[in-house]
Design a protein around this motif. Structure first.
Motif, short mmCIF file in Angstrom:
data_model
loop_
_atom_site.label_atom_id
_atom_site.label_comp_id
_atom_site.label_asym_id
_atom_site.label_seq_id
_atom_site.Cartn_x
_atom_site.Cartn_y
_atom_site.Cartn_z
N UNK A 43 -17.95 -79.47 13.71
CA UNK A 43 -17.64 -79.70 15.13
C UNK A 43 -16.13 -79.91 15.29
N UNK A 44 -15.52 -80.49 14.24
CA UNK A 44 -14.09 -80.79 14.29
C UNK A 44 -13.41 -80.31 13.00
N UNK A 45 -12.26 -79.65 13.17
CA UNK A 45 -11.50 -79.11 12.03
C UNK A 45 -10.07 -79.63 12.11
N UNK A 46 -9.53 -79.97 10.95
CA UNK A 46 -8.11 -80.30 10.83
C UNK A 46 -7.48 -79.29 9.88
N UNK A 47 -6.39 -78.68 10.33
CA UNK A 47 -5.69 -77.69 9.50
C UNK A 47 -4.26 -78.15 9.26
N UNK A 48 -3.81 -77.99 8.02
CA UNK A 48 -2.42 -78.24 7.66
C UNK A 48 -1.76 -76.89 7.40
N UNK A 49 -0.75 -76.54 8.19
CA UNK A 49 -0.06 -75.26 7.99
C UNK A 49 -0.57 -74.21 8.95
N UNK A 50 -0.26 -74.37 10.22
CA UNK A 50 -0.73 -73.44 11.26
C UNK A 50 -0.12 -72.06 11.10
N UNK A 51 1.17 -72.02 10.74
CA UNK A 51 1.97 -70.79 10.79
C UNK A 51 1.83 -70.21 12.20
N UNK A 52 1.34 -68.98 12.35
CA UNK A 52 1.20 -68.39 13.69
C UNK A 52 -0.25 -68.40 14.18
N UNK A 53 -1.12 -69.14 13.46
CA UNK A 53 -2.47 -69.37 13.96
C UNK A 53 -3.57 -68.50 13.41
N UNK A 54 -3.29 -67.65 12.43
CA UNK A 54 -4.31 -66.71 11.94
C UNK A 54 -5.54 -67.44 11.40
N UNK A 55 -5.36 -68.38 10.49
CA UNK A 55 -6.52 -69.06 9.91
C UNK A 55 -7.23 -69.95 10.94
N UNK A 56 -6.47 -70.53 11.86
CA UNK A 56 -7.10 -71.31 12.94
C UNK A 56 -8.01 -70.41 13.77
N UNK A 57 -7.53 -69.23 14.09
CA UNK A 57 -8.31 -68.25 14.87
C UNK A 57 -9.57 -67.87 14.10
N UNK A 58 -9.43 -67.61 12.81
CA UNK A 58 -10.60 -67.25 11.98
C UNK A 58 -11.65 -68.36 12.01
N UNK A 59 -11.20 -69.61 11.84
CA UNK A 59 -12.15 -70.73 11.81
C UNK A 59 -12.79 -70.97 13.17
N UNK A 60 -12.03 -70.82 14.24
CA UNK A 60 -12.60 -70.98 15.58
C UNK A 60 -13.60 -69.87 15.89
N UNK A 61 -13.28 -68.66 15.47
CA UNK A 61 -14.21 -67.54 15.70
C UNK A 61 -15.50 -67.68 14.90
N UNK A 62 -15.44 -68.42 13.78
CA UNK A 62 -16.62 -68.58 12.91
C UNK A 62 -17.45 -69.82 13.27
N UNK A 63 -17.03 -70.54 14.32
CA UNK A 63 -17.73 -71.79 14.65
C UNK A 63 -17.60 -72.09 16.14
N UNK A 64 -18.20 -73.21 16.54
CA UNK A 64 -18.01 -73.72 17.90
C UNK A 64 -17.11 -74.94 17.89
N UNK A 65 -16.35 -75.10 16.81
CA UNK A 65 -15.55 -76.30 16.59
C UNK A 65 -14.31 -76.34 17.48
#
Length: 193
Positions: free
Chosen positions: A36-58
């Motif tokens: 439900x909640x994710x914490x990411x270290x190292x956003x850069x331009x958001x690629x991995x954040x986008x991947x994780x959001x697309x794979x969940x409802x978090x």
């Protein structure tokens, strides 16, 4: 702009982006855990954040020290209609972790992909912020094979710190099922008890 275009632009500008097999494993872990909640270290331009959001409802809190990259990540998240589920935090990870702790924030999933030499320093904060049964995924833990192989002098400190991080995770009583996956630059996956 779609994700593929964002990735291509990042690579063209020498912005580090999670490698393909590591992306696949991260998506698989997020889908399995369904945080439900994710914490990411190292956003850069958001690629991995986008991947994780697309794979969940978090929702995600993602930390980036570089103001320009953080701004680009916000724009990329906005362009894919994900900005309402993402909070880009700009600044030093340790300072921001202290603030998150003061706010009593807790996370089901942590993705660590920032300054490799800081992993070992961030671990106590991650343990504090991670919910029971929460998952930590750390990228680049084998650092070009240098962590357990021959290492050029200029990478000795980073390799030593990453090795310490791996050992600390393996000996940490709050973790179970610590696994180092030897794909691409190495992924560590650990589940909190």
């Amino acid at each position: 702009m779609n994700l593929e275009q964002i990735e291509t632009k990042a690579k063209n500008n020498n912005v580090p982006v999670l490698r393909t097999k590591s992306q696949e494993r991260l998506i698989e872990l997020v889908k399995t855990k369904n945080p439900k909640t994710i914490l990411e270290f190292g956003t850069a331009v958001g690629v991995s954040a986008i991947l994780m959001l697309n794979a969940s409802n978090a929702t995600i809190d993602t930390i980036e020290i570089d103001q320009a990259r953080a701004h680009q990540a916000e724009e990329n998240l906005q362009s894919l209609n994900l900005a309402n589920r993402a909070n880009v935090l700009v600044g030093d990870a340790i300072v921001l972790c202290e603030q998150l702790q003061q706010q009593n924030k807790k996370y089901d999933f942590v993705f660590l992909d920032s300054a490799k030499g800081q992993y070992v320093k961030l671990l106590p904060y991650i343990l504090n912020l991670l919910n029971p049964s929460g998952v930590l995924v750390a990228d680049n833990v084998l650092f070009r094979g240098y962590v357990y192989g021959n290492c050029p002098k200029r990478f000795k400190t980073i390799s030593k710190r990453l090795k310490q991080f791996i050992e600390n995770c393996k000996s940490e009583k709050q973790f179970k099922d610590v696994e180092v996956i030897n794909i691409e630059d190495g992924l560590l996956v650990a589940t909190k008890v």
